[in-house]
Design a protein around this motif. Structure first.
Motif, PDB file in Angstrom:
ATOM      1  N   GLU A  61     -27.541  54.697 -34.199  1.00 41.17           N
ATOM      2  CA  GLU A  61     -28.225  55.687 -35.025  1.00 41.17           C
ATOM      3  C   GLU A  61     -29.625  55.229 -35.415  1.00 41.17           C
ATOM      4  OE1 GLU A  61     -25.466  56.416 -38.170  1.00 41.17           O
ATOM      5  OE2 GLU A  61     -24.325  57.904 -37.006  1.00 41.17           O
ATOM      6  N   SER A 116     -22.187  48.909 -32.623  1.00 37.56           N
ATOM      7  CA  SER A 116     -21.803  49.775 -33.736  1.00 37.56           C
ATOM      8  C   SER A 116     -22.570  51.094 -33.721  1.00 37.56           C
ATOM      9  CB  SER A 116     -22.065  49.071 -35.064  1.00 37.56           C
ATOM     10  OG  SER A 116     -23.456  48.899 -35.273  1.00 37.56           O
ATOM     11  N   ARG A 117     -22.005  52.093 -34.380  1.00 38.13           N
ATOM     12  CA  ARG A 117     -22.690  53.378 -34.542  1.00 38.13           C
ATOM     13  C   ARG A 117     -24.000  53.197 -35.301  1.00 38.13           C
ATOM     14  NH1 ARG A 117     -21.275  58.806 -34.256  1.00 38.13           N
ATOM     15  NH2 ARG A 117     -19.107  58.262 -33.790  1.00 38.13           N
ATOM     16  N   ALA A 118     -24.029  52.289 -36.283  1.00 43.04           N
ATOM     17  CA  ALA A 118     -25.250  52.058 -37.060  1.00 43.04           C
ATOM     18  C   ALA A 118     -26.393  51.607 -36.167  1.00 43.04           C
ATOM     19  CB  ALA A 118     -24.984  51.027 -38.147  1.00 43.04           C
ATOM     20  N   ALA A 175     -29.696  46.508 -37.234  1.00 46.50           N
ATOM     21  CA  ALA A 175     -28.271  46.708 -37.533  1.00 46.50           C
ATOM     22  C   ALA A 175     -27.567  45.373 -37.766  1.00 46.50           C
ATOM     23  CB  ALA A 175     -27.609  47.469 -36.395  1.00 46.50           C
ATOM     24  N   GLN A 223     -22.546  45.120 -37.421  1.00 43.76           N
ATOM     25  CA  GLN A 223     -22.928  44.719 -36.072  1.00 43.76           C
ATOM     26  C   GLN A 223     -22.892  43.201 -35.907  1.00 43.76           C
ATOM     27  OE1 GLN A 223     -23.596  46.704 -33.214  1.00 43.76           O
ATOM     28  NE2 GLN A 223     -23.268  44.650 -32.412  1.00 43.76           N
ATOM     29  N   SER A 244     -25.440  45.853 -41.227  1.00 48.66           N
ATOM     30  CA  SER A 244     -24.189  46.546 -40.932  1.00 48.66           C
ATOM     31  C   SER A 244     -23.180  45.556 -40.351  1.00 48.66           C
ATOM     32  CB  SER A 244     -24.436  47.693 -39.942  1.00 48.66           C
ATOM     33  OG  SER A 244     -24.653  47.197 -38.636  1.00 48.66           O
TER      34      SER A 244
END
Length: 279
Positions: A238, A233-235, A132, A138, A136
């Motif tokens: 996930e 982060s959500r990334a 991430a 992050q 992303s």
């Protein structure tokens, strides 16, 4: 049990519950101590589990070796193994928050025979986190990890009166709990020494024997994250499933900050109890 030793280092431990209960390890993160687990620990103990919450390397006054190399994740996981051995050899359920989650994932990946289940709170498997960072936002959320690489500066700043509570409040911690965390660290042989011990975990990341820890987890795994987290982060979360080889479940708390064990202890305890009861 109130302590255990490894390689001449002495680690303080808080124990809850019956001595013959199935052991559950609770691993704290930065900048906290085992005391941060108190509400969750009591729920697990009331359910009959033997709960062991250590002050980890750098936080226990008797376990502050010199040099950042001593704080690699492999050493942190080996400390947890020593606790498992002191508690009877395992396998154990392990739950970690923040940096404690990284240690929990590392323990499950590097020493699978010692782990019955693993629960990561707020922070995913290091390999998912690293990916991430490359793809992303992050990397922007983790800006402070680069500042922590500077020698001496972070501990000087965070040990100034009131500085640590102000930083924690910006990430969602309440004023009362932020002062509690500062006081808990200060009681472990001085605030600056305890902060320096925690910062060394960040400084040691370039020295890991397994960069990024690209080793999957075989144990049944639970990941708990909150959408109010300003550090993860959500990334990143996930991407965690890609590193799980056994049964895996993700739970997302809405409207909760990074400090899940403080902010939603009963809900977290319910999930952990459900997760460990199945195995």
């Amino acid at each position: 049990m109130d302590s255990f030793t490894r390689d001449g280092l002495r680690f303080d431990v808080i124990e809850h519950g019956p001595a013959d209960g199935t052991p559950v390890l609770l691993l704290h993160g930065f900048p906290q101590t085992a005391a941060s687990w108190e509400p969750v620990a009591r729920r697990l103990a009331d359910a009959g589990y033997r709960v062991l919450a250590p002050d980890q390397r750098g936080y226990s006054p008797g376990a502050r070796p010199a040099g950042r190399r001593a704080y690699r994740v492999e050493e942190l996981a080996a400390d947890a193994v020593a606790l498992v051995d002191a508690a009877g050899g395992g396998p154990v359920h392990v739950v970690g928050h923040d940096w404690g989650a990284i240690v929990a994932w590392a323990l499950a990946a590097l020493h699978p025979e010692r782990v019955r289940t693993v629960t990561g709170v707020s922070v995913p498997h290091p390999a998912a986190f690293l990916r991430a960072m490359r793809s992303s936002r992050q990397v922007a959320l983790s800006w402070y990890t680069y500042v922590f690489q500077l020698p001496g500066l972070p501990e000087r700043f965070l040990s100034r009166p009131g500085a640590l509570p102000r930083v924690l409040r910006r990430t969602g911690q309440t004023a009362e709990r932020a002062r509690r965390d500062e006081a808990a660290l200060a009681s472990r042989g001085g605030l600056r020494a305890a902060v320096a011990g925690g910062v060394n975990w960040y400084r040691a990341t370039p020295l890991w024997e397994h960069p990024g820890l690209p080793i999957p987890v075989e144990a049944p795994a639970l990941m708990v994250w909150s959408d109010g987290d300003t550090a993860v982060s959500r990334a990143a979360v996930e991407g965690n499933a890609a590193w799980m080889r056994g049964p895996y479940r993700l739970e997302v708390f809405s409207g909760v900050s990074h400090w899940i064990p403080d902010e939603a202890p009963d809900r977290l305890a319910d999930l952990v109890l459900e997760h460990v009861a199945e195995r």
